[in-house]
Design a protein around this motif. Structure first.
Motif, short mmCIF file in Angstrom:
data_model
loop_
_atom_site.label_atom_id
_atom_site.label_comp_id
_atom_site.label_asym_id
_atom_site.label_seq_id
_atom_site.Cartn_x
_atom_site.Cartn_y
_atom_site.Cartn_z
N HIS A 1 0.83 -1.20 0.00
CA HIS A 1 0.00 0.00 0.00
C HIS A 1 0.87 1.25 0.00
O HIS A 1 0.57 2.23 -0.70
CB HIS A 1 -0.94 -0.02 1.20
CG HIS A 1 -1.91 1.12 1.22
ND1 HIS A 1 -2.02 1.98 2.27
CD2 HIS A 1 -2.81 1.55 0.30
CE1 HIS A 1 -2.93 2.89 2.01
NE2 HIS A 1 -3.43 2.64 0.80
N LEU A 2 1.95 1.26 0.76
CA LEU A 2 2.86 2.39 0.80
C LEU A 2 3.47 2.65 -0.58
O LEU A 2 3.53 3.80 -1.03
CB LEU A 2 3.95 2.15 1.84
CG LEU A 2 5.00 3.24 1.99
CD1 LEU A 2 4.34 4.57 2.37
CD2 LEU A 2 6.03 2.84 3.02
N MET A 3 3.92 1.61 -1.27
CA MET A 3 4.50 1.79 -2.61
C MET A 3 3.47 2.34 -3.59
O MET A 3 3.80 3.17 -4.45
CB MET A 3 5.08 0.47 -3.13
CG MET A 3 6.32 0.00 -2.36
SD MET A 3 7.66 1.21 -2.33
CE MET A 3 8.07 1.29 -4.05
N GLN A 4 2.22 1.91 -3.47
CA GLN A 4 1.17 2.45 -4.34
C GLN A 4 0.98 3.94 -4.09
O GLN A 4 0.84 4.72 -5.03
CB GLN A 4 -0.14 1.70 -4.09
CG GLN A 4 -0.14 0.28 -4.61
CD GLN A 4 -1.36 -0.51 -4.17
OE1 GLN A 4 -2.05 -0.15 -3.23
NE2 GLN A 4 -1.61 -1.62 -4.86
N ARG A 5 0.99 4.34 -2.81
CA ARG A 5 0.84 5.76 -2.48
C ARG A 5 2.01 6.57 -3.04
O ARG A 5 1.82 7.66 -3.56
CB ARG A 5 0.79 5.96 -0.96
CG ARG A 5 -0.40 5.42 -0.23
CD ARG A 5 -1.61 6.34 -0.22
NE ARG A 5 -1.39 7.74 -0.05
CZ ARG A 5 -1.45 8.40 1.10
NH1 ARG A 5 -1.69 7.78 2.22
NH2 ARG A 5 -1.27 9.70 1.12
N GLU B 1 3.48 14.07 1.64
CA GLU B 1 4.57 14.90 1.12
C GLU B 1 5.83 14.05 1.12
O GLU B 1 6.22 13.51 2.16
CB GLU B 1 4.75 16.15 1.98
CG GLU B 1 5.79 17.09 1.42
CD GLU B 1 5.86 18.39 2.20
OE1 GLU B 1 6.94 19.00 2.20
OE2 GLU B 1 4.86 18.78 2.83
N LEU B 2 6.47 13.92 -0.02
CA LEU B 2 7.64 13.06 -0.17
C LEU B 2 8.92 13.87 0.00
O LEU B 2 9.01 15.01 -0.45
CB LEU B 2 7.62 12.37 -1.53
CG LEU B 2 6.36 11.55 -1.81
CD1 LEU B 2 6.34 11.10 -3.26
CD2 LEU B 2 6.26 10.37 -0.88
#
Length: 45
Positions: free
Chosen positions: A5-9, A19-20
């Motif tokens: 799920h984190l990689m999809q986000r 915010e990346l």
């Protein structure tokens, strides 16, 4: 949040809730940029 799920986000990019940030690290383990003080200012609740 699981890793998938984190990689999809991350693939979707920034939005109003995400915010990346990026950090560059030398071989010796010292970060080059951003400065640690500046990066810590970015982490807020």
């Amino acid at each position: 949040m699981n890793p998938i799920h984190l990689m999809q986000r991350i693939r979707l990019g920034e939005d109003s809730t995400l915010e990346l940030k990026q950090i560059h690290i030398k071989d010796a383990g010292k970060n080059l940029e951003p400065h640690p003080d500046g990066l810590s200012d970015e982490f807020t609740c």
